[in-house]
Design a protein around this motif. Structure first.
Motif, mmCIF file in Angstrom:
data_model
loop_
_atom_site.group_PDB
_atom_site.id
_atom_site.type_symbol
_atom_site.label_atom_id
_atom_site.label_comp_id
_atom_site.label_asym_id
_atom_site.label_seq_id
_atom_site.Cartn_x
_atom_site.Cartn_y
_atom_site.Cartn_z
ATOM 1 N N UNK A 48 -61.105 52.263 -4.315
ATOM 2 C CA UNK A 48 -59.760 52.293 -4.883
ATOM 3 C C UNK A 48 -58.772 51.606 -3.944
ATOM 4 N N UNK A 49 -57.595 51.202 -4.459
ATOM 5 C CA UNK A 49 -56.599 50.578 -3.585
ATOM 6 C C UNK A 49 -56.224 51.519 -2.459
ATOM 7 N N UNK A 50 -56.089 50.971 -1.254
ATOM 8 C CA UNK A 50 -55.910 51.806 -0.067
ATOM 9 C C UNK A 50 -54.832 51.236 0.839
ATOM 10 N N UNK A 51 -53.849 52.077 1.154
ATOM 11 C CA UNK A 51 -52.844 51.717 2.143
ATOM 12 C C UNK A 51 -53.402 52.037 3.527
ATOM 13 N N UNK A 52 -53.353 51.050 4.413
ATOM 14 C CA UNK A 52 -53.826 51.249 5.790
ATOM 15 C C UNK A 52 -52.673 50.952 6.742
ATOM 16 N N UNK A 53 -52.357 51.932 7.578
ATOM 17 C CA UNK A 53 -51.323 51.754 8.607
ATOM 18 C C UNK A 53 -52.022 51.509 9.939
ATOM 19 N N UNK A 54 -51.796 50.361 10.530
ATOM 20 C CA UNK A 54 -52.416 49.983 11.800
ATOM 21 C C UNK A 54 -51.450 50.342 12.925
ATOM 22 N N UNK B 148 -45.434 59.025 12.636
ATOM 23 C CA UNK B 148 -45.640 58.150 11.488
ATOM 24 C C UNK B 148 -46.704 58.713 10.536
ATOM 25 N N UNK B 149 -47.704 59.395 11.075
ATOM 26 C CA UNK B 149 -48.729 59.995 10.216
ATOM 27 C C UNK B 149 -48.108 61.065 9.317
ATOM 28 N N UNK B 150 -47.155 61.829 9.844
ATOM 29 C CA UNK B 150 -46.482 62.843 9.017
ATOM 30 C C UNK B 150 -45.739 62.189 7.856
ATOM 31 N N UNK B 151 -45.109 61.044 8.120
ATOM 32 C CA UNK B 151 -44.443 60.313 7.030
ATOM 33 C C UNK B 151 -45.465 59.825 6.007
ATOM 34 N N UNK B 152 -46.593 59.327 6.487
ATOM 35 C CA UNK B 152 -47.655 58.873 5.587
ATOM 36 C C UNK B 152 -48.172 60.018 4.722
ATOM 37 N N UNK B 153 -48.307 61.197 5.304
ATOM 38 C CA UNK B 153 -48.816 62.348 4.565
ATOM 39 C C UNK B 153 -47.878 62.734 3.423
ATOM 40 N N UNK B 154 -46.583 62.686 3.677
ATOM 41 C CA UNK B 154 -45.608 63.004 2.633
ATOM 42 C C UNK B 154 -45.768 62.051 1.455
ATOM 43 N N UNK B 155 -45.840 60.768 1.751
ATOM 44 C CA UNK B 155 -45.939 59.760 0.697
ATOM 45 C C UNK B 155 -47.294 59.844 -0.014
ATOM 46 N N UNK B 156 -48.353 60.119 0.746
ATOM 47 C CA UNK B 156 -49.692 60.215 0.156
ATOM 48 C C UNK B 156 -49.769 61.359 -0.847
ATOM 49 N N UNK B 157 -49.189 62.499 -0.510
ATOM 50 C CA UNK B 157 -49.212 63.649 -1.421
ATOM 51 C C UNK B 157 -48.429 63.355 -2.691
ATOM 52 N N UNK B 158 -47.280 62.720 -2.545
ATOM 53 C CA UNK B 158 -46.475 62.386 -3.721
ATOM 54 C C UNK B 158 -47.185 61.365 -4.605
ATOM 55 N N UNK B 159 -47.837 60.375 -3.985
ATOM 56 C CA UNK B 159 -48.551 59.363 -4.743
ATOM 57 C C UNK B 159 -49.713 59.974 -5.520
ATOM 58 N N UNK B 160 -50.405 60.924 -4.928
ATOM 59 C CA UNK B 160 -51.525 61.568 -5.607
ATOM 60 C C UNK B 160 -51.056 62.301 -6.856
ATOM 61 N N UNK C 22 -52.299 58.671 -15.245
ATOM 62 C CA UNK C 22 -53.696 58.412 -15.604
ATOM 63 C C UNK C 22 -54.241 57.174 -14.900
ATOM 64 N N UNK C 23 -54.128 57.161 -13.575
ATOM 65 C CA UNK C 23 -54.648 56.042 -12.783
ATOM 66 C C UNK C 23 -55.159 56.578 -11.460
ATOM 67 N N UNK C 24 -55.916 55.751 -10.763
ATOM 68 C CA UNK C 24 -56.345 56.112 -9.420
ATOM 69 C C UNK C 24 -55.150 56.059 -8.478
#
Length: 410
Positions: A298-304, A316-328, A335-337
């Motif tokens: 599936x499409x994947x956001x990667x933060x380097x 920055x990981x905490x910010x990513x977690x917030x956005x990841x939960x909302x996106x899910x 009805x999408x991945x």
């Protein structure tokens, strides 16, 4: 409406154009991804045609050819050999959407949909090959606990399904002939013994791909857990198909109700050596090195973030977690991945390879969305903004197709 959404307004038959709603009404549908230039496709198509004409079509099964041919002429010649329907060749955009939706990574592939267009199985080729007369039509997958069976081989006695009630299971697909498996098994055994004193409701079951029973017995002697009896090859095959096991070693975590918790359990002995994260639900943001397999699916956001210190990385990981939960949650309503989220905190095995693929030759931090199911597309966040709002905006841009697509380097 769902038929038109998935298959388009019209389909082709050997007699001409037909309305999708009429051709597929009430039918179980097999989307057949294939092409004339593909030798395995040319080998499977006559078999599928025979199954279709002899038994399956009469049971209410329709096939729709989704072509990967290189031009309309090839499509026309190849479709001429087929007794079913086809997506018109000019519907290239819909073809790409279907390939992406069903994660088609190789052909021939047969995806079987129920009459309401819900997925029955993406392993339709195996289903019809094993049951060409359709005795088990429409090949709806059996529940996990039914597939798992009733008895298991223990070290000194037979163990029954009731002995596993309430336990989280680790299904270990492995084989003695496989060098990575032989390297991983001692690590997994050490981890298993470390967890035992904690009293976790957890058990591992070895599911063997060994070539014969002697190899199985020799390999199982190194293991402290249960095993599926080697003689039960059908059960082994069904479980491998159920979890789409394509390579070994694979370690899948399943909860007490038979729901898959984590398909990437192989990293657990190193990432959670004391079992503190039991039962190991996937985290909103996984480490790139251990979670890279999701990029294939599936499409994947990667933060380097390799160039930052640990404290900055965690911010920055905490910010990513917030956005990841909302996106899910948002993806469920649409009805999408969802876009998956990974983070690279140090230069490991995978990070340099992906940097090379996207042409990022310097060590600076950057954020990319990798979309391998879309034929290797990727998108860069410019400028880099690792705030919650910046990350949200980047993901939103991907989802509404407002970002500039680039192609991964080969």
């Amino acid at each position: 409406w769902y038929q038109r959404r998935v298959h388009g307004e019209d389909l082709l038959s050997q007699e001409g154009t037909v309305k999708t709603s009429e051709a597929l009404n009430g039918k179980v549908v097999g989307l057949y991804f294939s092409a004339h230039w593909c030798p395995p496709c040319r080998g499977f198509t006559p078999k599928l045609a025979s199954f279709y004409k002899d038994d399956l079509n009469a049971k209410g099964f329709e096939v729709v050819f989704v072509s990967s041919d290189k031009d309309p002429s090839q499509f026309k010649d190849y479709f001429g050999e087929m007794p079913w329907k086809a997506l018109p060749y000019e519907q290239r955009e819909l073809k790409e959407k279907l390939s992406k939706k069903f994660k088609i990574q190789g052909i021939p592939s047969l995806v079987i949909l129920d009459s309401d267009a819900t997925v029955i199985t993406t392993s339709g080729r195996e289903a019809v090959s094993e049951d060409p007369k359709g005795n088990d039509f429409p090949w709806k997958p059996k529940p996990f606990w039914e597939l798992l069976g009733d008895t298991f081989q223990g070290k000194d006695k037979t163990v029954t399904k009731s002995d596993l009630d309430g336990k989280v299971l680790g299904l270990y697909f492995s084989a003695h002939w496989c060098p990575p498996c032989r390297g991983f098994t001692p690590q997994l055994a050490k981890w298993y013994e470390t967890l035992k004193p904690h009293g976790l409701p957890f058990e591992i079951i070895f599911i063997s791909s060994d070539k014969d029973e002697n190899q199985f017995n020799e390999y199982y002697n190194e293991m402290p857990w249960l095993a599926l009896p080697f003689s039960d090859r059908k059960r082994k095959s069904q479980l491998s198909n159920h979890f789409n096991v394509e390579g070994i070693p694979t370690f899948v975590i399943v909860d007490a109700n038979g729901n898959t918790i984590n398909k990437n359990g192989r990293e657990l002995p190193s990432t959670d050596p004391e079992g503190k994260s039991f039962p190991w639900h996937p985290r909103p943001v996984e480490d790139l090195e251990s979670g890279v397999e999701i990029v294939q699916e599936q499409p994947t956001l990667i933060a380097f973030l390799e160039s930052f210190d640990r404290d900055t990385q965690e911010t920055f990981v905490k910010a990513l977690e917030v956005v990841a939960k909302e996106e899910k949650e948002l993806a469920k309503t649409q009805d999408r991945d969802p876009v998956a989220f990974l983070v690279a905190k140090k230069e490991g095995r995978v990070s340099p390879q992906i940097r090379k693929l996207v042409g990022a030759t310097n060590p600076d931090a950057f954020v990319a969305i990798i979309d391998l199911p879309d034929n290797g597309g990727y998108y860069l966040q410019t400028p880099v903004d690792l705030s919650i709002e910046g990350l949200k905006s980047f993901v939103q841009g991907y989802n509404n197709k407002s970002l500039t697509r680039q192609q991964l380097n080969s």
